[in-house]
Scaffold this active site. Structure first.
Site, PDB file in Angstrom:
ATOM      1  N   HIS A 131       0.861  -1.196   0.000  1.00  0.00           N
ATOM      2  CA  HIS A 131       0.000   0.000   0.000  1.00  0.00           C
ATOM      3  C   HIS A 131       0.898   1.247   0.000  1.00  0.00           C
ATOM      4  O   HIS A 131       0.947   2.002   0.966  1.00  0.00           O
ATOM      5  CB  HIS A 131      -0.905  -0.022   1.232  1.00  0.00           C
ATOM      6  N   GLN A 134      -0.305   4.938   0.963  1.00  0.00           N
ATOM      7  CA  GLN A 134      -0.524   5.233   2.379  1.00  0.00           C
ATOM      8  C   GLN A 134       0.770   5.692   3.046  1.00  0.00           C
ATOM      9  O   GLN A 134       0.769   6.554   3.924  1.00  0.00           O
ATOM     10  CB  GLN A 134      -1.067   3.991   3.093  1.00  0.00           C
ATOM     11  N   ASP A 219      -2.539  -1.921  12.111  1.00  0.00           N
ATOM     12  CA  ASP A 219      -3.532  -2.020  11.032  1.00  0.00           C
ATOM     13  C   ASP A 219      -4.528  -3.100  11.448  1.00  0.00           C
ATOM     14  O   ASP A 219      -4.309  -3.822  12.436  1.00  0.00           O
ATOM     15  CB  ASP A 219      -2.804  -2.393   9.718  1.00  0.00           C
ATOM     16  N   CYS A 259      -3.723   3.333   9.246  1.00  0.00           N
ATOM     17  CA  CYS A 259      -4.169   3.775   7.916  1.00  0.00           C
ATOM     18  C   CYS A 259      -5.675   3.954   7.837  1.00  0.00           C
ATOM     19  O   CYS A 259      -6.162   4.656   6.959  1.00  0.00           O
ATOM     20  CB  CYS A 259      -3.674   2.806   6.846  1.00  0.00           C
ATOM     21  N   ARG A 287      -3.468  11.909   2.724  1.00  0.00           N
ATOM     22  CA  ARG A 287      -3.605  11.114   1.499  1.00  0.00           C
ATOM     23  C   ARG A 287      -3.819  12.052   0.313  1.00  0.00           C
ATOM     24  O   ARG A 287      -3.273  11.853  -0.768  1.00  0.00           O
ATOM     25  CB  ARG A 287      -4.792  10.129   1.617  1.00  0.00           C
TER      26      ARG A 287
HETATM   27  N1  NVA Z   1      -4.522  -4.012   5.406  1.00  0.00           N
HETATM   28  C1  NVA Z   1      -5.746  -3.362   5.052  1.00  0.00           C
HETATM   29  C2  NVA Z   1      -5.506  -1.953   4.617  1.00  0.00           C
HETATM   30  C3  NVA Z   1      -6.737  -1.189   4.241  1.00  0.00           C
HETATM   31  C4  NVA Z   1      -6.471   0.207   3.810  1.00  0.00           C
HETATM   32  C5  NVA Z   1      -6.439  -4.155   3.956  1.00  0.00           C
HETATM   33  O1  NVA Z   1      -5.746  -4.609   3.042  1.00  0.00           O
HETATM   34  O2  NVA Z   1      -7.649  -4.348   4.019  1.00  0.00           O
HETATM   35  N1   CP Z   2      -6.323   3.734   4.289  1.00  0.00           N
HETATM   36  C1   CP Z   2      -7.042   3.460   3.196  1.00  0.00           C
HETATM   37  O1   CP Z   2      -6.508   3.092   2.143  1.00  0.00           O
HETATM   38  O2   CP Z   2      -8.372   3.637   3.357  1.00  0.00           O
HETATM   39  P1   CP Z   2      -9.528   3.231   2.350  1.00  0.00           P
HETATM   40  O3   CP Z   2      -9.604   1.720   2.341  1.00  0.00           O
HETATM   41  O4   CP Z   2     -10.768   3.866   2.919  1.00  0.00           O
HETATM   42  O5   CP Z   2      -9.198   3.748   0.986  1.00  0.00           O
END
Ligand code: NVA
Ligand code: CP
Length: 301
Positions: A131, A134, A219, A259, A287
């Protein structure tokens, strides 16, 4: 000319990342003054979302609108990609029409295949592996609150997931120490960890990880696509909940980031995320600013 993609944080150099953070702070100030800045007038972003999103969608769409361009939201329910059209064909077609593509999907290999066939820059807006967007916001937030992160200690508590992988990349690029406390079976990818040049290491014990930390990050316990593992994960991750007690051994002015979306009472206690260490709302806002700086880097240079 070959398009410049952002699939992984190390797709930009340490110097570029530092400059991007600086630019994001400038763009934030520009916006706060009410000055308009439209470097992407007439440009269009294609946004492919195969998973849910609040922050990523709103920040990229807003960034494009404020930059004078537009964004098209594409969900798998509406596109032929969702009915099995090959990703390579989709990439060839969409990239002949739009100026930049943002993708949130499951397999990292899928975004790499898309990028291989795209004529325009492709941005990773989250895969199961990484990600990177982020991290742009997180690093901007750290710099705004505490200055340079070089030489600082960051504690990662919980799953060795996509966010953890991007933190490992950030530790290497920005030269900070990353102490990862994950339960056995939920380690980060060993190849990514090995690539960190010794800046990231695995510590099982959450208290050892937070001891002396300048930043504590966590997270969700079950990422998107892992909902069925929720019960097992709940058991494994319970000792890794970021509580006020676990923040105690950290630096007195340590920051807390997440995040989002967060689950109070699971990966973080309510009095931490809503308490004095937490900068999660600045982190979420950033962001927007950091992705604007990324769009300038990919499209305006
Ligand atoms: N680790 C989480 C991050 C969401 C922004 C996911 O992949 O669902
Ligand atoms: N942190 C993040 O990516 O949030 P969303 O899943 O809401 O985009």
């Amino acid at each position: 000319m070959e398009p410049r993609h952002f699939l992984s944080l190390p797709d930009i150099s340490a110097t570029e990342l530092r400059a991007l953070i600086h630019r994001a702070i400038e763009l934030k100030a520009l916006r706060a003054r009410g000055d308009s800045h439209e470097p992407l007038r007439g440009k269009v972003m294609g946004m492919i979302f195969e998973k849910s999103s609040t922050r990523t969608r709103v920040s990229f769409e807003t960034a494009m609108i404020q930059f004078g361009g537009q964004a098209i939201f594409l969900s798998p329910r509406d596109t032929q990609l969702g009915r099995g059209e090959p990703v390579e064909d989709t990439a060839r077609v969409i990239s002949r029409m739009v100026d930049v593509v943002m993708i949130r999907t499951y397999e990292h290999a899928k975004i790499e295949r898309f990028a291989d066939f795209s004529q325009v820059p492709v941005i990773n807006a989250l895969t199961d592996r990484e990600h990177p967007c982020q991290l742009l916001a997180d690093m901007q937030t750290y710099v705004e609150h505490r200055g340079d992160i070089r030489g600082r200690k960051v504690a990662w508590l919980g799953d060795g997931n996509n966010m953890c992988h991007s933190y490992i990349h950030a530790a290497q690029l920005l030269d900070f120490e990353l102490a990862i406390a994950s339960p056995e079976g939920y380690d980060p990818d060993p190849d990514i960890l090995r690539g960190a040049g010794g800046r990231a290491h695995l510590i099982r014990d959450p208290e050892s990880a937070t001891r002396g930390a300048d930043l504590v990050v966590t997270d969700v316990w079950a990422s998107m696509g892992q909902e069925e593992e929720h019960l097992d994960r709940h058991r494994a991750f319970a000792p890794y909940q970021v509580t006020a007690e676990l923040m105690q051994p950290a630096q007195p002015d340590a920051l807390f980031m997440h995040c989002l979306p967060a689950h109070r009472g699971e990966e973080v206690a309510a009095d931490v995320i809503d308490g004095p260490h937490s900068v999660v709302w600045d982190e979420a806002e950033n962001r927007l600013h950091s992705q604007k700086a990324l769009l300038e880097l990919l499209l305006c240079h």
